[in-house]
Design a protein around this motif. Sequence first.
Motif, PDB file in Angstrom:
ATOM      1  N   CYS A 109       0.821  -0.955   0.163  1.00 42.80           N
ATOM      2  CA  CYS A 109      -0.101  -0.051  -0.028  1.00 42.80           C
ATOM      3  C   CYS A 109       0.918   1.189   0.045  1.00 42.80           C
ATOM      4  CB  CYS A 109      -0.834   0.001   1.178  1.00 42.80           C
ATOM      5  SG  CYS A 109      -2.212  -1.289   1.109  1.00 42.80           S
ATOM      6  N   ARG A 110       0.357   2.244  -0.730  1.00 40.50           N
ATOM      7  CA  ARG A 110       1.068   3.622  -0.715  1.00 40.50           C
ATOM      8  C   ARG A 110       0.021   4.604  -0.487  1.00 40.50           C
ATOM      9  NH1 ARG A 110       6.548   2.424  -1.270  1.00 40.50           N
ATOM     10  NH2 ARG A 110       7.052   1.304  -3.148  1.00 40.50           N
ATOM     11  N   VAL A 111       0.580   5.649  -0.265  1.00 35.84           N
ATOM     12  CA  VAL A 111      -0.104   6.911   0.460  1.00 35.84           C
ATOM     13  C   VAL A 111      -0.002   8.281  -0.938  1.00 35.84           C
ATOM     14  CG1 VAL A 111      -0.034   6.464   2.760  1.00 35.84           C
ATOM     15  CG2 VAL A 111       1.606   8.074   1.764  1.00 35.84           C
ATOM     16  N   GLY A 112      -1.070   9.037  -0.891  1.00 36.17           N
ATOM     17  CA  GLY A 112      -1.101  10.132  -1.526  1.00 36.17           C
ATOM     18  C   GLY A 112      -2.102  10.310  -2.794  1.00 36.17           C
ATOM     19  N   GLY A 113      -2.931   8.922  -2.690  1.00 33.23           N
ATOM     20  CA  GLY A 113      -3.800   9.098  -3.826  1.00 33.23           C
ATOM     21  C   GLY A 113      -3.468   8.269  -5.238  1.00 33.23           C
ATOM     22  N   ARG A 114      -4.029   7.379  -5.446  1.00 34.34           N
ATOM     23  CA  ARG A 114      -3.639   6.599  -6.936  1.00 34.34           C
ATOM     24  C   ARG A 114      -3.684   7.561  -7.956  1.00 34.34           C
ATOM     25  NH1 ARG A 114      -4.161   1.214  -7.596  1.00 34.34           N
ATOM     26  NH2 ARG A 114      -5.411   0.922  -5.721  1.00 34.34           N
ATOM     27  N   GLU A 115      -4.604   8.563  -8.086  1.00 37.53           N
ATOM     28  CA  GLU A 115      -4.603   9.176  -9.392  1.00 37.53           C
ATOM     29  C   GLU A 115      -3.561  10.342  -9.489  1.00 37.53           C
ATOM     30  OE1 GLU A 115      -6.552  11.580  -5.765  1.00 37.53           O
ATOM     31  OE2 GLU A 115      -6.429   9.582  -6.505  1.00 37.53           O
ATOM     32  N   ASN A 116      -2.790  10.496  -8.371  1.00 34.25           N
ATOM     33  CA  ASN A 116      -1.497  11.457  -8.273  1.00 34.25           C
ATOM     34  C   ASN A 116      -0.110  10.522  -8.532  1.00 34.25           C
ATOM     35  OD1 ASN A 116      -3.240  13.638  -7.614  1.00 34.25           O
ATOM     36  ND2 ASN A 116      -3.207  12.941  -5.460  1.00 34.25           N
ATOM     37  N   PHE A 117      -0.072   9.191  -8.612  1.00 27.28           N
ATOM     38  CA  PHE A 117       1.043   8.562  -8.805  1.00 27.28           C
ATOM     39  C   PHE A 117       0.987   7.697 -10.114  1.00 27.28           C
ATOM     40  CE2 PHE A 117       1.171  10.260  -4.520  1.00 27.28           C
ATOM     41  CZ  PHE A 117       2.469  10.177  -4.240  1.00 27.28           C
ATOM     42  N   PHE A 118       1.873   7.192 -10.493  1.00 25.46           N
ATOM     43  CA  PHE A 118       2.316   6.151 -11.632  1.00 25.46           C
ATOM     44  C   PHE A 118       3.216   5.224 -11.075  1.00 25.46           C
ATOM     45  CE2 PHE A 118       5.574   8.898 -12.908  1.00 25.46           C
ATOM     46  CZ  PHE A 118       6.633   8.095 -13.340  1.00 25.46           C
ATOM     47  N   HIS A 119       3.086   3.763 -11.652  1.00 24.46           N
ATOM     48  CA  HIS A 119       4.328   2.860 -11.345  1.00 24.46           C
ATOM     49  C   HIS A 119       5.161   2.832 -12.124  1.00 24.46           C
ATOM     50  CE1 HIS A 119       5.918  -0.625  -9.378  1.00 24.46           C
ATOM     51  NE2 HIS A 119       6.095  -0.999 -10.613  1.00 24.46           N
ATOM     52  N   CYS A 120       6.477   3.202 -12.162  1.00 20.84           N
ATOM     53  CA  CYS A 120       7.590   3.065 -13.246  1.00 20.84           C
ATOM     54  C   CYS A 120       7.847   1.539 -13.414  1.00 20.84           C
ATOM     55  CB  CYS A 120       8.714   4.030 -13.045  1.00 20.84           C
ATOM     56  SG  CYS A 120      10.013   3.841 -14.275  1.00 20.84           S
ATOM     57  N   LYS A 121       7.794   1.029 -14.439  1.00 19.79           N
ATOM     58  CA  LYS A 121       8.029  -0.496 -14.222  1.00 19.79           C
ATOM     59  C   LYS A 121       9.860  -0.732 -14.073  1.00 19.79           C
ATOM     60  CE  LYS A 121       3.813  -2.364 -16.415  1.00 19.79           C
ATOM     61  NZ  LYS A 121       3.309  -3.204 -17.320  1.00 19.79           N
ATOM     62  N   LYS A 122      10.544   0.090 -14.786  1.00 20.63           N
ATOM     63  CA  LYS A 122      11.763  -0.188 -14.733  1.00 20.63           C
ATOM     64  C   LYS A 122      12.614   0.503 -13.362  1.00 20.63           C
ATOM     65  CE  LYS A 122      16.338   0.775 -16.989  1.00 20.63           C
ATOM     66  NZ  LYS A 122      16.870   1.610 -18.212  1.00 20.63           N
ATOM     67  N   VAL A 138      16.250   4.059 -13.011  1.00 17.74           N
ATOM     68  CA  VAL A 138      17.424   3.458 -12.485  1.00 17.74           C
ATOM     69  C   VAL A 138      16.727   2.110 -11.890  1.00 17.74           C
ATOM     70  CG1 VAL A 138      18.961   3.134 -10.553  1.00 17.74           C
ATOM     71  CG2 VAL A 138      18.925   5.356 -11.678  1.00 17.74           C
ATOM     72  N   GLU A 139      17.071   0.917 -12.608  1.00 19.08           N
ATOM     73  CA  GLU A 139      16.285  -0.335 -12.227  1.00 19.08           C
ATOM     74  C   GLU A 139      16.528  -0.404 -10.618  1.00 19.08           C
ATOM     75  OE1 GLU A 139      16.421  -4.871 -13.643  1.00 19.08           O
ATOM     76  OE2 GLU A 139      18.013  -3.481 -14.369  1.00 19.08           O
ATOM     77  N   ASN A 140      15.206  -0.576 -10.161  1.00 19.30           N
ATOM     78  CA  ASN A 140      14.957  -1.081  -8.766  1.00 19.30           C
ATOM     79  C   ASN A 140      15.448   0.034  -7.905  1.00 19.30           C
ATOM     80  OD1 ASN A 140      13.702  -3.510  -9.185  1.00 19.30           O
ATOM     81  ND2 ASN A 140      15.643  -4.508  -9.487  1.00 19.30           N
TER      82      ASN A 140
END
Length: 260
Positions: A109-122, A138-140
Amino acid sequence: MDSSHTRLDYGKMGYGCKHYKRRCMIRAPCCNEIFHCRHCHNESTSDRHELRRQDVQRVICLICDTEQPVAQVCTNCGVNMGEYFCGICKFYDDDIEKKQYHCDNCGICRVGGRENFFHCKKCDACYSMELRDKHSCVENSMRHHCPICYEYLFDSLKETTVLKCGHTMHSKCFQEMMKHEKYTCPICSRSVIDMSKMWRELDEEIESTIMPEDYRNRKVWILCNDCNDTTEVYFHIIGQKCSHCQSYNTRAISRPTIPQ
């Protein structure tokens, strides 16, 4: 408000620990002891073993002291043990102003609102929308320790900062680093802010500082920490300027020599 909502909200924000407001405690399966949250467990264990959030199977309602399997609503008194609840992370929190959300890619779980964040796969981390297509991957990048305080960053409760080079650290640690006039990344040594004004000041200082005759025409090979270019430049005691990006964030990789 009807009686069912009154019951669900009973005790909200009135219980918990320094980490979370919640109306339950957890039983740690690793040691069979009871704690307010996994952070309380991790901070109190003498052998430094850590509790995986997904391993929690049983919780104790703080309103009626009933121990039960993980669920949002108490099976005995009917209160919400956490206004926000994640069955995957076994996570409870009454303070929903944090705008918690579960990221399937992060697995937590993260904080800050799903609409305000994106997941960078790299990078394998959630970043602010402001950084989409505007950060160095930067990987991981988050799956390491803060280079200042050495706390693990991926699931840290503290706010993090993504540097220009793509490396990350706690925002508070970054601010402290700036206060001590440390302007390079502790991991890769790249400049973390715009240094052009300081480079101009060094230009002026070098121009007004004449080197001794024996060193005036000596050259040295340098490696630039900002652009990774390797060049041969005239040696100066104050600093060597990269001829490619004009940065003084460089290091000598040879002794000063007189060109043949």
